[in-house]
Design an enzyme around this catalytic site. Structure first.
Site, short mmCIF file in Angstrom:
data_model
loop_
_atom_site.label_atom_id
_atom_site.label_comp_id
_atom_site.label_asym_id
_atom_site.label_seq_id
_atom_site.Cartn_x
_atom_site.Cartn_y
_atom_site.Cartn_z
N TRP A 101 0.92 -1.01 0.37
CA TRP A 101 0.39 0.20 0.34
C TRP A 101 0.67 1.32 0.06
O TRP A 101 0.62 2.51 -0.62
CB TRP A 101 -0.57 0.13 1.20
CG TRP A 101 -2.26 -1.36 1.05
CD1 TRP A 101 -1.57 -2.01 1.73
CD2 TRP A 101 -3.02 -1.64 0.17
NE1 TRP A 101 -2.81 -3.30 1.87
CE2 TRP A 101 -3.33 -3.32 0.14
CE3 TRP A 101 -3.19 -1.05 -0.74
CZ2 TRP A 101 -4.23 -3.46 -1.11
CZ3 TRP A 101 -4.20 -1.65 -2.17
CH2 TRP A 101 -4.29 -2.88 -1.24
N ASP A 171 -2.20 6.86 5.77
CA ASP A 171 -3.04 6.16 5.51
C ASP A 171 -3.55 5.45 6.93
O ASP A 171 -2.35 4.17 7.31
CB ASP A 171 -2.21 5.19 4.15
CG ASP A 171 -3.82 3.96 3.59
OD1 ASP A 171 -4.19 4.17 4.16
OD2 ASP A 171 -3.07 3.22 2.31
N LYS A 195 -12.34 -2.14 6.87
CA LYS A 195 -12.15 -2.93 7.41
C LYS A 195 -11.84 -2.26 7.99
O LYS A 195 -13.03 -4.00 8.93
CB LYS A 195 -10.62 -2.91 7.30
CG LYS A 195 -9.46 -3.12 6.07
CD LYS A 195 -9.54 -2.41 4.88
CE LYS A 195 -8.33 -2.72 4.11
NZ LYS A 195 -8.47 -4.12 3.03
#
Lengths: 359, 359
Positions: A101, A171, A195
């Site tokens: 990511w 993030d 999530k």
């Protein structure tokens, strides 16, 4: 029978949240209309949205001088919006490459401007995180970027760099609200909600208002944070269904005791599994023990055959999502906020039994 | 009691769709898991998504050499993605400025490259559309852009330009699947789903595959149509809840007789209201009669006081969303696919009664 859900995202939601959505779906709180078909400029949506943002601020203690709202397009769109807005000409952006990511975010930034990669764990296949006290930030740096938790690698910062003059952007898609965070240490925190915070389709943005003064101007509309901040995320039609789910999830987190309670749950749940992994050579954790993720527990067995057998037999027990990401292989259990303690106990029992039979 | 919903979007959904979502919300088709918490890489989502895309292709006759998928960020993000991808250096893009939505798209394109505005109805306050046979497309033009239906102005193309060598890109957010469309006349058709096709949060993309060969290269990930096309919209986590709603909406349209049936319904419903508007001087339509929208019927009364009274009294009758957009004032009834014929009959009866009392 309800499955046990260890998917890495989209992921398990609390039964109470699902039941509330079901009960209110056709007629929201007796208004004679569904939340899914009301105008985002209408009072019914606006009240729900205001409640959502207000609980959001309360749960994670967002200071007054921060904007908070939701966008579409996922964290992936933010990988681009961040450098479009904040990577100023004549400056660099500092990125820590720590896995899938963070690296994707870095790739996008490199297409837009000048990037300093100040950490890259490629040689260890992204199993370690930087010592945040030793990070060297270049002169004239627009921002420092990091990914708090890598879902595929299974690693999570236990400590964040301390902000000085360089803004920090993080993030937190995959571990937000699983632990207290000092929001004021960051200039921007963002993440996909799918999530820890709700159903897929919305991305939360928390941004210090002063960041808007140092952004690139003349951006196209959707990519411009200033437009979204001014309209609290309602510059255009928002992803209503996902936001409604997040609102209910926030209510659930609050009822459960807030982020502090989620933190204790995460410690309890992840310890159950890591204790087994550490208990014998049958199990192996591929990552630096100091930065093991409490959200995504990545582990290996002595052979790929045994790993395949583990996945197959777990499915028969109604356990979903235990196969590791195809890019790294192995096994992975994602234990987000909504994952019940009982489901982790069941996984632990299954692991012990599997070791007894195959170890 | 269920309200009558004339919102311009997000907008009314069929009761059958809402009930189906409710019934399947906690446990999707007996899988022991909700659609809102399953992985987008898992079989349960993928089957639903494949069914959705397959019915999509069937309903509007999408040729084989077109990709079809969903993104996040709304039509507003497409205003930027289109020129980022297709406005090639050394070429122009031709835009028809016909109201709020086409103009926003044009503004974004002008920030990215060279734009030829080939129609602009500003002097008439965006109440007319171009004669499509007389449009002059510049030499070396990357694409011709138009918005099929302007929700705020209340105007809708009755005929589209015929494609020759210049690709045509159309925003059909607000009238898609309310009438048959020859997809092969367009190189890209896109739109937010929250008017005719489902709950807010997803944007459909229909694109001729060959367009990908003529796009700008080295784009950031989310803005690159080629990545999305390759992964059928699953390059990153999709807006699951909205897509599920769209899938159920497609099933409903099919059950009702398809786009051809929606076309007849739209003609029937809009005629009921336009007939009243044309029946006396009490009502006034501000737009060119030749291009009146069947989706968004914009009308005026002799005074703003009467218009306010109309809105107020309609609310008492359980009718929502009849106030015109704040930028143009007046009144507006949006009669999308899901709006029941009975609700339009009720609106017509209310209008007649209102005229009798106040005319």
């Amino acid at each position: 029978m309800r499955k046990k859900n260890y998917f890495a995202g989209p992921s398990v939601l609390p039964m109470e949240v699902l039941q509330e959505m079901r009960d209110q779906l056709v007629d929201y709180e007796g208004n004679g209309i569904s939340m899914l078909e009301t105008s985002h400029r209408g009072g019914m949506f606006e009240k729900m949205y205001d409640d959502c943002l207000s609980t959001f601020r309360e749960l994670i203690h967002i200071p007054e001088d921060y904007d908070v709202y939701f966008l579409g397009g996922g964290a992936t769109l933010q990988f681009a919006m961040i450098p479009f807005n904040f990577l100023l000409p004549g400056t660099k952006a500092a990125y820590c490459k720590t896995g899938t990511w963070a690296n994707k975010a870095c790739n996008d930034a490199q297409k837009i401007g000048d990037v300093a990669v100040i950490f890259d764990d490629k040689e260890n296949n992204y199993t370690h995180l930087p010592d945040v006290d030793k990070l060297v930030i270049p002169e004239n740096c627009s921002y420092l970027y990091l990914c708090a938790n890598e879902t595929i690698g299974g690693i999570e910062y236990k400590k964040f760099p301390k902000r000085d003059k360089t803004p920090i952007i993080a993030d937190m898609s995959s571990d937000f609200m699983s632990r207290p965070v000092d929001v004021s240490n960051f200039d921007m925190i963002y993440g996909g909600v799918q999530k820890n915070l709700g159903p897929a389709g919305a991305t939360f943005i928390i941004m210090k208002k002063s960041m808007l003064d140092r952004r690139n101007k003349n951006l196209v509309a959707y990519l411009d944070y200033a437009l979204h901040a001014k309209e609290k995320g309602l510059y255009n039609t928002p992803p209503v269904a996902a936001i409604w789910g997040v609102k209910l999830m926030f209510d659930w987190i609050k009822k459960m005791g807030g982020v502090e309670a989620m933190d204790k749950r995460a410690e309890l749940k992840s310890s159950m599994i890591y204790n087994i992994i550490d208990s014998s050579d049958f199990w192996r954790s591929p990552v630096d023990p100091a930065v093991r993720s409490r959200m995504n527990i990545v582990f290996r067995l002595p052979s790929e055959e045994l790993e395949a057998k583990f996945v197959e037999e777990s499915k028969k027990e109604g356990m979903l999502g235990l196969k590791g990401h195809r890019s790294v292989g192995g096994l992975r259990a994602s234990l987000y906020n909504a994952c019940p303690v009982e489901d982790v106990e069941a996984l632990a029992a299954f692991m012990k039994e599997f070791e007894r039979k195959n170890g």
